[in-house]
Design an enzyme around this catalytic site. Sequence first.
Site, PDB file in Angstrom:
ATOM      1  N   ASP A 214      39.987  14.398  24.398  1.00  0.00           N
ATOM      2  CA  ASP A 214      40.943  12.273  24.217  1.00  0.00           C
ATOM      3  C   ASP A 214      42.011  13.696  23.864  1.00  0.00           C
ATOM      4  O   ASP A 214      42.878  14.198  23.918  1.00  0.00           O
ATOM      5  CB  ASP A 214      40.672  11.900  23.447  1.00  0.00           C
ATOM      6  CG  ASP A 214      40.680  12.606  21.632  1.00  0.00           C
ATOM      7  OD1 ASP A 214      39.308  13.367  21.196  1.00  0.00           O
ATOM      8  OD2 ASP A 214      41.322  12.799  21.059  1.00  0.00           O
ATOM      9  N   ASP A 216      44.338  11.887  21.571  1.00  0.00           N
ATOM     10  CA  ASP A 216      44.441  11.928  20.072  1.00  0.00           C
ATOM     11  C   ASP A 216      44.934  10.225  20.335  1.00  0.00           C
ATOM     12  O   ASP A 216      44.152   9.306  20.658  1.00  0.00           O
ATOM     13  CB  ASP A 216      45.033  12.582  19.726  1.00  0.00           C
ATOM     14  CG  ASP A 216      45.479  12.736  17.709  1.00  0.00           C
ATOM     15  OD1 ASP A 216      43.933  12.822  17.128  1.00  0.00           O
ATOM     16  OD2 ASP A 216      46.173  13.051  17.485  1.00  0.00           O
TER      17      ASP A 216
HETATM   18  N1  LIG Z   1      41.550  13.648  18.287  1.00  0.00           N
HETATM   19  C1  LIG Z   1      41.176  14.335  18.053  1.00  0.00           C
HETATM   20  N2  LIG Z   1      41.470  14.787  15.945  1.00  0.00           N
HETATM   21  C2  LIG Z   1      40.642  15.445  15.303  1.00  0.00           C
HETATM   22  N3  LIG Z   1      39.503  15.577  15.727  1.00  0.00           N
HETATM   23  C3  LIG Z   1      39.131  15.545  17.626  1.00  0.00           C
HETATM   24  N4  LIG Z   1      38.315  15.794  17.956  1.00  0.00           N
HETATM   25  C4  LIG Z   1      37.867  15.392  18.779  1.00  0.00           C
HETATM   26  N5  LIG Z   1      38.802  14.725  19.736  1.00  0.00           N
HETATM   27  C5  LIG Z   1      39.297  14.865  17.405  1.00  0.00           C
END
Ligand SMILES: Nc1ncnc2[nH]cnc12
Length: 294
Positions: A214, A216
Amino acid sequence: MSKSELVEPVIGLIGGSGLYDIDGLEDKEWRTVETPWGLPSDQLMFGRLDGVRCVFLPRHGRGHPIPPSRLNYRANIAAMKMSGVTDIVSLSAVGSLKEELPPGHFVIVDQFIDRTVWREKSFFDTGCVAHISMADPLCARIGDVLEEQAKKLGLEATRGGTYLVMEGPQFSTRAESELYRSWGCSVIGMTNMPEASLAREAEICYATVAMVTDYDCWHTEHDNVTVESVVKIMQGNSARAKALVKAVIPALGQPRDLCSAGCDRALEYALITAPEARDPALLTKLKAIAGRVL
Ligand SMILES: Nc1ncnc2[nH]cnc12
Ligand SMILES: CSC[C@H]1O[C@H](OP(=O)(O)O)[C@H](O)[C@@H]1O
């Protein structure tokens, strides 16, 4: 080093979110390994791939019952050491902090910024103090093998990048995410520290494949991270991770000299407590991970 002194590697695999099993291991057997720091997240799966001894641990346990802050990182790494593991490949789901690292991309990270606050960070303690170097926290020798095999498999992978380790379990605020981007971090996750520093204390070579799931919460054209989005992307990432693992194990498993990056001698000059000031009870525990220097 003579032939008889060569290291016979045993490969440890730590599977993160969405990776609770490893394909293709022969003679598989789940075994309980108790350590002086308690039990690891789950049983460890012992097996062989192309004749190379492997040990797999699902970081959060099968079914993912344990959150990042409650993982017994010391037991997880001690269990690996007590099982003879010399080289760990850590597989982790991460959020991307850079436009050019989209979901599905792998980053073979080379640095950490540790923002965790709640975790037991060392095997050493009052009665036996050690300070290891963490200047280069990941094993460049394993990193070379991961990079080469990822290239051969045609995977979208980048060598190098900083993994920001946050405490969690909540994902970041947008201000935090922007702060970490301004620091130049590549990816964000919740688990690789103190896992990597404990592996270094135990003189186990350790490298991370950070698998982007992703963007974030900073990207204006992508939704904010959710568990659902992570799991969806992890299904594809897991298949690529398993292919990468299958390719790196035969290369990592060849008998070799000591690690060219020096991780397996990390404790050589790290102990500072005088022998007469050491606590015998702590030394008994430490023998499990630091017997070579005690
Ligand atoms: N955006 C994110 N922040 C923290 N841990 C994660 N693991 C997968 N995506 C994450
Ligand atoms: C389910 S998303 C958050 C979770 O995923 C990552 O874990 P791992 O490194 O074990 O793959 C992240 O660090 C969080 O723990």
